[in-house]
Design a protein around this motif. Structure first.
Motif, mmCIF file in Angstrom:
data_model
loop_
_atom_site.group_PDB
_atom_site.id
_atom_site.type_symbol
_atom_site.label_atom_id
_atom_site.label_comp_id
_atom_site.label_asym_id
_atom_site.label_seq_id
_atom_site.Cartn_x
_atom_site.Cartn_y
_atom_site.Cartn_z
ATOM 1 N N ALA A 5 -20.206 -61.896 -13.924
ATOM 2 C CA ALA A 5 -18.804 -61.618 -13.610
ATOM 3 C C ALA A 5 -18.408 -62.399 -12.364
ATOM 4 C CB ALA A 5 -18.586 -60.125 -13.384
ATOM 5 N N THR A 34 -18.416 -62.957 -18.545
ATOM 6 C CA THR A 34 -17.824 -61.921 -19.384
ATOM 7 C C THR A 34 -16.725 -61.121 -18.689
ATOM 8 O OG1 THR A 34 -19.574 -60.360 -18.746
ATOM 9 C CG2 THR A 34 -19.950 -61.701 -20.715
ATOM 10 N N ALA A 35 -16.461 -61.417 -17.415
ATOM 11 C CA ALA A 35 -15.400 -60.700 -16.718
ATOM 12 C C ALA A 35 -14.969 -61.482 -15.487
ATOM 13 C CB ALA A 35 -15.859 -59.299 -16.305
ATOM 14 N N TRP A 37 -12.414 -60.833 -11.980
ATOM 15 C CA TRP A 37 -11.582 -59.894 -11.224
ATOM 16 C C TRP A 37 -11.133 -60.534 -9.926
ATOM 17 C CZ3 TRP A 37 -12.020 -58.108 -6.247
ATOM 18 C CH2 TRP A 37 -11.135 -57.086 -5.879
ATOM 19 N N ILE A 62 -16.721 -53.359 -13.904
ATOM 20 C CA ILE A 62 -17.785 -54.368 -13.760
ATOM 21 C C ILE A 62 -19.055 -53.717 -13.256
ATOM 22 C CG2 ILE A 62 -18.494 -56.392 -12.415
ATOM 23 C CD1 ILE A 62 -15.608 -57.401 -12.627
ATOM 24 N N ILE A 68 -23.618 -56.603 -17.657
ATOM 25 C CA ILE A 68 -23.371 -57.633 -16.641
ATOM 26 C C ILE A 68 -24.550 -57.648 -15.683
ATOM 27 C CG2 ILE A 68 -21.900 -58.348 -14.725
ATOM 28 C CD1 ILE A 68 -19.529 -57.175 -16.257
ATOM 29 N N VAL A 71 -23.197 -61.117 -10.370
ATOM 30 C CA VAL A 71 -21.820 -61.369 -9.969
ATOM 31 C C VAL A 71 -21.774 -62.547 -9.014
ATOM 32 C CG1 VAL A 71 -21.060 -58.997 -10.299
ATOM 33 C CG2 VAL A 71 -21.945 -59.697 -8.073
#
Length: 345
Positions: A5, A34-35, A37, A62, A68, A71
């Motif tokens: 992420a 996959t993410a 923010w 998340i 996940i 990060v």
């Protein structure tokens, strides 16, 4: 497959990391983003589109998503600590863009949390991968320099001259104005660029006993923000170090000088000149070309580590916190016109 992420898209290096993530996914197929923010929707949407990944509005989603694994934190520096605390609680591996902390206090708190969590950590000190720096470190470790007496690092560009950090209301996704606001970045131009050669000097020579600096506003393009400076350090081994960094320079012709009783190395216009009493043919007259292979970029090393490669040379969290502490000592020294001992966590 490792799912990643992107948490925070504020840093000026974010587009470069996005490109590296896309390249890794296309060439190796061992990672997926996959993410994405960010508290600013325009930033999140831009980077999500570049990565072909969904925007996540609720950050807690998340942390709670067990799929996940890691990060990448490219937020404003003042947001690092809460994001790192949440990531370590969730046992996510993490890349945190430099500098780790606003100063020593939050830097060491984050380092302790990362170590306690036992997750993989990396930050953006990419200069360690340079073959010239690797060679100098090897020669120091082999004793080729004798007693090192003096060292100088420099990292300067014309960011303030070119308005790189001006507000961009028409392009909010690429607005880096916060980086010239020390309330959010922790430092101005001196600390922003100086953290890279500082890392190299500490990596090569070890800890310092005290530091100070002269730090100035330069062109004063950015209110209440320094743009340039010169730092001084006394290393524990007795060497004197100096550090030049800032956003007000047209060029940066000499990026590193290491001088000892047996050898001298200088990187001038990206060429290494090496003179040594102990190394054959090292007369310092021509660029030295017998260098080790370049290592991958610091960000790519992080991707290597989280996808299972062993013995990847990463920056450990205490190292990252210590660099924030030394930079903090230089800023304090500049304010007080005094020598300051860096805080050790």
């Amino acid at each position: 497959m490792v799912n990643i992420a992107l948490v925070g898209c504020a840093h000026i290096h974010t587009p470069n990391f996005v490109q590296r993530l896309n390249k890794r996914r296309e060439e190796n197929g061992d990672i997926a983003v996959t993410a994405v923010w960010d508290p600013e929707s325009a930033r999140a949407e831009k980077r999500a589109a570049d990565l072909k990944a969904p925007v996540v509005g609720d950050l807690s989603a998340i942390w709670s998503d067990v799929s996940i694994n890691a990060v990448v934190i490219c937020s404003e520096t003042t947001m690092h600590e809460p994001l790192v605390e949440a990531a370590t609680t969730a046992k996510k591996h993490l890349f945190v863009e430099k500098p780790l902390g606003m100063g020593s206090t939050d830097g060491y708190r984050m380092a302790r949390s990362i170590e306690k969590a036992g997750v993989i950590f990396q930050t953006g000190y990419f200069m360690r991968s340079d073959p010239k720096h690797q060679f100098i470190k090897q020669q120091i470790e082999e004793g080729a320099f004798g007693k090192i007496t003096r060292a100088r690092g420099s990292n300067c560009h014309g960011g303030a001259l070119g308005g790189w950090f001006d507000s961009k209301p028409q392009n909010p996704a690429d607005d880096w104005r916060w980086m010239a606001d020390p309330a959010r970045s922790g430092v101005g131009g001196f600390g922003d660029l100086g953290t890279h050669p500082l890392d190299i000097l500490l990596w090569l020579l070890g800890d310092v006993t005290s530091a100070t600096a002269q730090i100035d506003n330069g062109t004063a393009r950015y209110a209440n923000c320094d743009e340039t400076g010169e730092g001084l350090m006394r290393f524990s081994n007795g060497a004197i170090g100096s550090l030049a960094a800032g956003w007000d320079d047209l060029a940066n012709p000499m990026s590193l000088l290491i001088s000892g009783t047996e050898a001298c190395a200088a990187i001038v216009r990206n060429e290494l000149y090496f003179q040594s009493k102990q190394v054959a043919d090292a007369d310092g007259k021509q660029p030295w070309k017998d260098l080790p292979a370049a290592r991958p970029h610091a960000f790519d090393l992080f991707l290597d580590a989280i996808t299972g490669e062993n013995a990847v040379p990463l920056v450990n969290p205490v190292e990252a916190a210590y660099r924030s502490a030394v930079m903090e000592a230089m800023y304090e020294g500049a304010r007080k016109s005094a020598w300051v001992a860096p805080r050790v966590g």
